[in-house]
Design a protein around this motif. Sequence first.
Motif, PDB file in Angstrom:
ATOM      1  N   TYR A 203      34.164 -46.643 -17.420  1.00 17.93           N
ATOM      2  CA  TYR A 203      34.949 -47.019 -18.599  1.00 17.93           C
ATOM      3  C   TYR A 203      34.087 -46.946 -19.856  1.00 17.93           C
ATOM      4  O   TYR A 203      32.946 -47.405 -19.867  1.00 17.93           O
ATOM      5  CB  TYR A 203      35.490 -48.446 -18.452  1.00 17.93           C
ATOM      6  N   ASP A 204      34.646 -46.355 -20.923  1.00 20.54           N
ATOM      7  CA  ASP A 204      33.972 -46.338 -22.214  1.00 20.54           C
ATOM      8  C   ASP A 204      34.008 -47.743 -22.808  1.00 20.54           C
ATOM      9  O   ASP A 204      35.083 -48.338 -22.954  1.00 20.54           O
ATOM     10  CB  ASP A 204      34.658 -45.356 -23.163  1.00 20.54           C
ATOM     11  N   CYS A 205      32.843 -48.277 -23.147  1.00 18.16           N
ATOM     12  CA  CYS A 205      32.727 -49.645 -23.640  1.00 18.16           C
ATOM     13  C   CYS A 205      32.098 -49.686 -25.029  1.00 18.16           C
ATOM     14  O   CYS A 205      31.305 -48.820 -25.400  1.00 18.16           O
ATOM     15  CB  CYS A 205      31.895 -50.487 -22.679  1.00 18.16           C
ATOM     16  N   ILE A 206      32.451 -50.710 -25.780  1.00 20.91           N
ATOM     17  CA  ILE A 206      31.957 -50.929 -27.135  1.00 20.91           C
ATOM     18  C   ILE A 206      31.211 -52.254 -27.170  1.00 20.91           C
ATOM     19  O   ILE A 206      31.636 -53.234 -26.527  1.00 20.91           O
ATOM     20  CB  ILE A 206      33.123 -50.947 -28.147  1.00 20.91           C
ATOM     21  N   MET A 207      30.140 -52.298 -27.934  1.00 21.71           N
ATOM     22  CA  MET A 207      29.331 -53.507 -28.018  1.00 21.71           C
ATOM     23  C   MET A 207      29.905 -54.493 -29.026  1.00 21.71           C
ATOM     24  O   MET A 207      30.455 -54.112 -30.055  1.00 21.71           O
ATOM     25  CB  MET A 207      27.901 -53.162 -28.414  1.00 21.71           C
ATOM     26  N   ALA A 208      29.774 -55.782 -28.726  1.00 21.96           N
ATOM     27  CA  ALA A 208      30.160 -56.845 -29.653  1.00 21.96           C
ATOM     28  C   ALA A 208      29.190 -58.008 -29.463  1.00 21.96           C
ATOM     29  O   ALA A 208      28.631 -58.190 -28.379  1.00 21.96           O
ATOM     30  CB  ALA A 208      31.595 -57.304 -29.404  1.00 21.96           C
ATOM     31  N   THR A 209      28.986 -58.776 -30.523  1.00 27.22           N
ATOM     32  CA  THR A 209      28.054 -59.907 -30.453  1.00 27.22           C
ATOM     33  C   THR A 209      28.703 -61.162 -31.018  1.00 27.22           C
ATOM     34  O   THR A 209      29.635 -61.093 -31.830  1.00 27.22           O
ATOM     35  CB  THR A 209      26.760 -59.618 -31.235  1.00 27.22           C
TER      36      THR A 209
ATOM     37  N   THR B  85      35.894 -52.835 -22.848  1.00 26.03           N
ATOM     38  CA  THR B  85      36.577 -51.547 -22.802  1.00 26.03           C
ATOM     39  C   THR B  85      38.012 -51.664 -23.303  1.00 26.03           C
ATOM     40  O   THR B  85      38.829 -52.396 -22.720  1.00 26.03           O
ATOM     41  CB  THR B  85      36.568 -50.944 -21.379  1.00 26.03           C
ATOM     42  N   PRO B  86      38.366 -50.935 -24.380  1.00 32.01           N
ATOM     43  CA  PRO B  86      39.760 -50.906 -24.848  1.00 32.01           C
ATOM     44  C   PRO B  86      40.699 -50.255 -23.838  1.00 32.01           C
ATOM     45  O   PRO B  86      41.926 -50.397 -23.952  1.00 32.01           O
ATOM     46  CB  PRO B  86      39.673 -50.078 -26.142  1.00 32.01           C
ATOM     47  N   ASP B  87      40.139 -49.533 -22.859  1.00 36.11           N
ATOM     48  CA  ASP B  87      40.975 -48.877 -21.843  1.00 36.11           C
ATOM     49  C   ASP B  87      41.697 -49.891 -20.959  1.00 36.11           C
ATOM     50  O   ASP B  87      42.678 -49.545 -20.292  1.00 36.11           O
ATOM     51  CB  ASP B  87      40.121 -47.966 -20.954  1.00 36.11           C
ATOM     52  N   ILE B  88      41.192 -51.130 -20.917  1.00 33.38           N
ATOM     53  CA  ILE B  88      41.860 -52.206 -20.171  1.00 33.38           C
ATOM     54  C   ILE B  88      42.215 -53.276 -21.196  1.00 33.38           C
ATOM     55  O   ILE B  88      41.394 -54.138 -21.528  1.00 33.38           O
ATOM     56  CB  ILE B  88      40.955 -52.788 -19.070  1.00 33.38           C
ATOM     57  N   PRO B  89      43.428 -53.236 -21.746  1.00 28.61           N
ATOM     58  CA  PRO B  89      43.780 -54.099 -22.898  1.00 28.61           C
ATOM     59  C   PRO B  89      44.094 -55.555 -22.522  1.00 28.61           C
ATOM     60  O   PRO B  89      45.143 -56.092 -22.889  1.00 28.61           O
ATOM     61  CB  PRO B  89      44.999 -53.388 -23.478  1.00 28.61           C
ATOM     62  N   ILE B  90      43.191 -56.153 -21.779  1.00 31.29           N
ATOM     63  CA  ILE B  90      43.288 -57.579 -21.462  1.00 31.29           C
ATOM     64  C   ILE B  90      42.149 -58.275 -22.186  1.00 31.29           C
ATOM     65  O   ILE B  90      40.970 -57.979 -21.955  1.00 31.29           O
ATOM     66  CB  ILE B  90      43.214 -57.829 -19.946  1.00 31.29           C
ATOM     67  N   GLN B  91      42.474 -59.199 -23.076  1.00 36.48           N
ATOM     68  CA  GLN B  91      41.473 -59.821 -23.938  1.00 36.48           C
ATOM     69  C   GLN B  91      40.798 -60.997 -23.235  1.00 36.48           C
ATOM     70  O   GLN B  91      40.951 -62.152 -23.615  1.00 36.48           O
ATOM     71  CB  GLN B  91      42.120 -60.262 -25.260  1.00 36.48           C
TER      72      GLN B  91
ATOM     73  N   ILE C 172      36.030 -57.541 -21.079  1.00 31.84           N
ATOM     74  CA  ILE C 172      34.569 -57.572 -21.143  1.00 31.84           C
ATOM     75  C   ILE C 172      34.010 -57.226 -19.762  1.00 31.84           C
ATOM     76  O   ILE C 172      34.291 -57.910 -18.780  1.00 31.84           O
ATOM     77  CB  ILE C 172      34.067 -58.964 -21.577  1.00 31.84           C
ATOM     78  N   LEU C 173      33.205 -56.161 -19.711  1.00 31.75           N
ATOM     79  CA  LEU C 173      32.637 -55.724 -18.439  1.00 31.75           C
ATOM     80  C   LEU C 173      31.181 -56.158 -18.273  1.00 31.75           C
ATOM     81  O   LEU C 173      30.678 -56.180 -17.140  1.00 31.75           O
ATOM     82  CB  LEU C 173      32.732 -54.199 -18.309  1.00 31.75           C
TER      83      LEU C 173
END
Length: 268
Positions: A146-152, A165-171, A184-185
Motif C-alpha cells: 500500500y502507498d503510504c503518506i507520512m504524518a506527525t 494509506t488513503p487506499d483504505i479510507p478508515i480513519q 495507519i499501517l
Amino acid sequence: MKHTIATIALCLATFAATATQPKADIETTYNYRHFHRTGKEQNHSMVLLANANESKFYNPETEFVDSLEYTPEGKEVYNRMKMAAFTSGNLRSVPGRRIPMYILKSKEDSTTQVYDGQILMMFRYTEPYEPQDWTIADSTRTILGYDCIMATCDYRGRHWTAWFTPDIPIQDGPWKLSGLPGLILEACEESGQHQFTATEIHASDRIIGPVLGEENYEKSDRMSMLKALRRFEDNPEAGLGMALGISLKVKGGIETDKSLDFLETDYR
C-alpha cells in the motif's frame, strides 16, 4: 485443543447472539515492539478490527484467556491447560494476559474505552474520543503493498510519526492513534520505545464485541492508572509482594531501566 477451540467459539457465539454488535470491515494485525522494564525488547501481536465508526484494538492471546475464563466450562479447560504445562515444566506454553490491553473507539458515542495495565494490576476507564492533531508531510513509502503518506503529531508526552494509506479510507489505527484520512499501517514514537507495524491486512466481517470479563479490570481513570503502574515499575518487588500478600525480597534486587516509560508520559 479441539475442546478448547469449541469452548471459545461457543462463548463468543453465545455472547454475540445476546445483542446486535457492530461488524468490522477490515482486520489488521500489527507487531507491537516495546521494552520490558529490564530493558529487554519485546514483540507482541495485536489486532485492530475496524469499520468507519467503531474499532477494537487488542492482543489475541489476552482475549483468548478472557474468553476461556468467561464461563465455568472455559475455566475448567484453562485450568487443565495450566496443570499440563506445570507438570511438563513448560509454563510458557500456557496462554496468558501478556498484554492485557483493549482499546475500543466509538465515533458515534464519542468515547474511547481503555483496558490496560500488567497482569497483576489491570485497570479500565473511559475517556472522550479525541483524534490526534496530525501534520501531513510530503514523504511517501510502501507498506504491505500500500502507498503510504507520512504524518506527525505530539500526543500526551510523545512525538509520533505515522504512515497511513488513503487506499483504505478508515480513519483509524493501532492503540489510540486515529484521525488521518486512511488507515495507519505504521507508527513509531521519537525515542523508539514503542512502535506499531502492520504485518497483515484483510477484509473482515467479524463482530467488534465488548471485553469479556471486564470485572478483572479495576475501574479507574487515566492519570491514576498511569501513576499506579509507574510506582510498580519503579519498585516491582514491593508491587509483587503486595499482589501476592507476602513480603518479597529478590536477591540482588530487580534492576530496571528508568529511561523506559509508557505510551503516554504526561502523567509525570
